[in-house]
Design a protein around this motif. Structure first.
Motif, PDB file in Angstrom:
ATOM      1  N   PRO A   5       0.819  -1.225   0.000  1.00 56.88           N
ATOM      2  CA  PRO A   5       0.000   0.000   0.000  1.00 56.88           C
ATOM      3  C   PRO A   5       0.848   1.268   0.000  1.00 56.88           C
ATOM      4  N   ASP A   6       0.385   2.244  -0.752  1.00 59.86           N
ATOM      5  CA  ASP A   6       0.955   3.596  -0.730  1.00 59.86           C
ATOM      6  C   ASP A   6       0.165   4.371   0.326  1.00 59.86           C
ATOM      7  N   ILE A   7       0.748   4.570   1.500  1.00 59.77           N
ATOM      8  CA  ILE A   7      -0.032   5.138   2.596  1.00 59.77           C
ATOM      9  C   ILE A   7      -0.448   6.581   2.324  1.00 59.77           C
ATOM     10  N   ASP A   8       0.294   7.278   1.467  1.00 59.35           N
ATOM     11  CA  ASP A   8      -0.098   8.650   1.134  1.00 59.35           C
ATOM     12  C   ASP A   8      -1.372   8.698   0.291  1.00 59.35           C
ATOM     13  N   SER A   9      -1.761   7.558  -0.275  1.00 58.20           N
ATOM     14  CA  SER A   9      -2.974   7.527  -1.097  1.00 58.20           C
ATOM     15  C   SER A   9      -4.214   7.180  -0.271  1.00 58.20           C
ATOM     16  N   PHE A  10      -4.065   7.053   1.032  1.00 60.10           N
ATOM     17  CA  PHE A  10      -5.209   6.720   1.887  1.00 60.10           C
ATOM     18  C   PHE A  10      -6.267   7.813   1.806  1.00 60.10           C
ATOM     19  N   ASP A  11      -7.484   7.401   1.527  1.00 63.28           N
ATOM     20  CA  ASP A  11      -8.608   8.343   1.487  1.00 63.28           C
ATOM     21  C   ASP A  11      -9.886   7.587   1.805  1.00 63.28           C
ATOM     22  N   ALA A  62     -12.560   3.062   3.135  1.00 65.26           N
ATOM     23  CA  ALA A  62     -11.397   3.828   2.685  1.00 65.26           C
ATOM     24  C   ALA A  62     -10.653   3.012   1.634  1.00 65.26           C
ATOM     25  N   ARG A  63      -9.664   3.647   0.993  1.00 61.73           N
ATOM     26  CA  ARG A  63      -8.843   2.912   0.038  1.00 61.73           C
ATOM     27  C   ARG A  63      -7.402   3.408   0.078  1.00 61.73           C
ATOM     28  N   MET A  64      -6.510   2.529  -0.338  1.00 56.82           N
ATOM     29  CA  MET A  64      -5.114   2.869  -0.598  1.00 56.82           C
ATOM     30  C   MET A  64      -4.710   2.232  -1.921  1.00 56.82           C
ATOM     31  N   TYR A  65      -4.031   2.994  -2.780  1.00 60.97           N
ATOM     32  CA  TYR A  65      -3.480   2.416  -3.997  1.00 60.97           C
ATOM     33  C   TYR A  65      -2.243   1.607  -3.630  1.00 60.97           C
ATOM     34  N   CYS A  66      -2.025   0.540  -4.392  1.00 62.11           N
ATOM     35  CA  CYS A  66      -0.945  -0.386  -4.055  1.00 62.11           C
ATOM     36  C   CYS A  66      -0.030  -0.629  -5.249  1.00 62.11           C
ATOM     37  N   LEU A 115     -15.612  14.805  -4.885  1.00 63.08           N
ATOM     38  CA  LEU A 115     -14.198  14.844  -5.252  1.00 63.08           C
ATOM     39  C   LEU A 115     -13.416  15.818  -4.363  1.00 63.08           C
ATOM     40  N   GLU A 116     -14.014  16.950  -4.048  1.00 66.09           N
ATOM     41  CA  GLU A 116     -13.330  17.899  -3.171  1.00 66.09           C
ATOM     42  C   GLU A 116     -13.123  17.317  -1.776  1.00 66.09           C
ATOM     43  N   ASP A 117     -14.052  16.475  -1.327  1.00 64.55           N
ATOM     44  CA  ASP A 117     -13.868  15.793  -0.044  1.00 64.55           C
ATOM     45  C   ASP A 117     -12.673  14.844  -0.085  1.00 64.55           C
ATOM     46  N   MET A 118     -12.281  14.439  -1.293  1.00 67.98           N
ATOM     47  CA  MET A 118     -11.133  13.537  -1.441  1.00 67.98           C
ATOM     48  C   MET A 118      -9.860  14.281  -1.828  1.00 67.98           C
ATOM     49  N   GLY A 119      -9.887  15.607  -1.717  1.00 71.19           N
ATOM     50  CA  GLY A 119      -8.676  16.385  -1.942  1.00 71.19           C
ATOM     51  C   GLY A 119      -8.473  16.907  -3.348  1.00 71.19           C
ATOM     52  N   PHE A 120      -9.447  16.705  -4.242  1.00 71.99           N
ATOM     53  CA  PHE A 120      -9.333  17.275  -5.589  1.00 71.99           C
ATOM     54  C   PHE A 120      -9.519  18.790  -5.511  1.00 71.99           C
TER      55      PHE A 120
END
Length: 450
Positions: free
Chosen positions: A72-78, A90-94, A175-180
């Motif tokens: 997991p890429d922990i910086d991608s946690f959302d 939640a999700r993390m890209y891996c 999307l804005e809630d997810m940092g876009f």
């Protein structure tokens, strides 16, 4: 430096009542995949001990192993804002690793990271800014997607003509809630076609964001009783949907590499030359479907020729340079950007960005010269008139794209022989399936005459 730590992840999961975490990755065609775990398994996942059957993933094929690992890429946690707020998801890209804990050669994310690492070693840090278009269509009585719509709005129209306004609003808020950082949204030129623009970001992160964007659009459209499609050309006689990709380049201090005063830098021109030199071989990846080439035809605001223009108003060029403003106003300008206009959102964004950036870097390394600039706007010209211009053209069909791809050693070098061959095999099959299909066009034109 990481934005988050493992400790941060545990704290957020506890405070936000996260019940499930999706460990997300994609196959070689950019299709999202995931393994969902409960928070009781979070420690194991963060320790890179989550295994999955790689041989079951489309495109990985005989090269994959039954035991592969997700890192997991922990910086991608959302946290997904559209999911239930009790027991959140939640999700993390891996990144994908083999059983002996080595990066998997067919992991699209790994291929993009390799190219970005090469650029960084050369002193270049790349950002990307995509422009994704999509259609919102009605569902039938059984909940299946159609190409029907009750609206007839055009460019920048308002409600009530624009019947997707509330859907876009809901998408943007999520999307804005997810940092876009959303810049704007609008109705596109075709009925039921829409666009939402967001700001540039690190190229690796942007590929993740494109996957998230498509998922959010589809999920929220369905909540409104509509079907969102990124299919390049879902209807005849109207403009298709593209994913123009803007590339920005900085040095380690944040200085704009592509700009020299009020003009493009020599580095930017070499970067453009590299893309143009390799574009035909890359098109199978940037435009991967039979349907992609129904969009790349004259008369529908999509590029068909291999060309570039420094004019921000020449939309017939494959590559154009959006307005940079004046150097004296640089504090109000995001920087020089190179806009590639042929890709569509059906592509795997990791591989598309990897090839575009690698081609540009090849142009810089070899100090390639840009071809003569396209001064005339070819919009509205016929195919014969474009041919008379002596410009080289993009592949016209998936079959032509396959031929250009398989003969391009540069593309093979970027992707690696393994994934290069897997894509080629899959697209050969798709093209064969299409060529043996009898279409309604053929029935209409030939059945009553022959």
């Amino acid at each position: 430096m990481s934005r988050l730590t493992k400790k941060d992840i545990f704290r957020i999961v506890e405070e936000e009542d996260v019940a499930f975490i999706r460990l997300q990755f994609c196959d070689i065609f950019g299709t999202p995949k995931n393994i969902a775990i409960t928070r009781s398994q979070l420690q194991s996942a963060l320790d890179n001990e989550c295994r999955f059957d790689g041989s079951a993933i489309d495109g990985f094929g005989k090269y994959a192993q039954s035991d592969m690992y997700l890192y997991p890429d922990i910086d991608s946690f959302d946290i997904y804002p559209w999911r239930p707020q009790s027991g959140k998801v939640a999700r993390m890209y891996c990144d994908i690793y083999t059983s002996d804990k080595k990066p998997y050669a067919s992991d699209s994310r790994y291929i993009l990271k390799k190219v970005l690492s090469e650029g960084k070693e050369m002193g270049y840090i790349f950002k990307a800014d995509p422009e994704l278009e999509f259609f919102l269509f009605d569902l039938d009585d059984e909940g299946q997607p159609t190409t029907n719509t009750h609206e007839n709005a055009g460019y920048f129209d308002l409600a009530p003509a624009d019947q997707g306004e509330n859907v876009r609003r809901d998408i943007i808020m999520n999307l804005e809630d997810m940092g876009f950082n959303i810049v704007s949204s609008h109705h596109e030129i075709s009925p039921a076609q829409h666009g939402i623009d967001f700001t540039e970001d690190d190229a690796a992160k942007m590929a993740d964001m494109i996957i998230t964007f498509k998922m959010a659009v589809k999920t929220i459209a369905k909540r409104h009783g509509l079907y969102a499609t990124f299919m390049p050309k879902p209807k005849e006689g109207v403009n298709g949907s593209g994913m123009h990709i803007n590339i920005l380049c900085e040095d380690k201090d944040g200085n704009d590499i592509f700009r020299d005063g009020d003009d493009l830098s020599e580095t930017a021109k070499q970067f453009i030359a590299g893309i143009l030199n390799h574009i035909k071989g890359m098109t199978l990846v940037t435009n991967p479907l039979v349907n992609s080439y129904k969009r790349l035809v004259p008369g529908y605001d999509a590029p068909v020729n291999v060309s570039w223009s420094s004019s921000s108003t020449n939309h017939s060029a494959l590559i154009r340079i959006p307005s940079m403003g004046s150097a004296s106003e640089s504090s109000n300008v995001k920087g020089a950007r190179i806009e590639l206009r042929n890709p569509d959102a059906a592509c795997n964004p990791y591989l598309a960005l990897a090839l575009i950036l690698a081609a540009g870097l090849d142009g810089i390394k070899k100090k390639m010269a840009t071809p003569e600039e396209l001064v005339e706007d070819l919009k509205g010209k016929t195919e014969d008139e474009i041919r008379d211009s002596k410009l080289d053209t993009l592949p016209k069909t998936l079959g032509e794209a396959i031929e250009a791809y398989k003969n391009d050693e540069f593309v093979k070098g970027v992707l690696g022989e393994q994934i290069f061959g897997q894509i080629l095999d899959a697209k050969h099959k798709e093209w064969k399936d299409f060529r043996t299909c009898v279409t309604q066009w053929e029935i209409r034109h030939y059945l009553g005459k022959q």
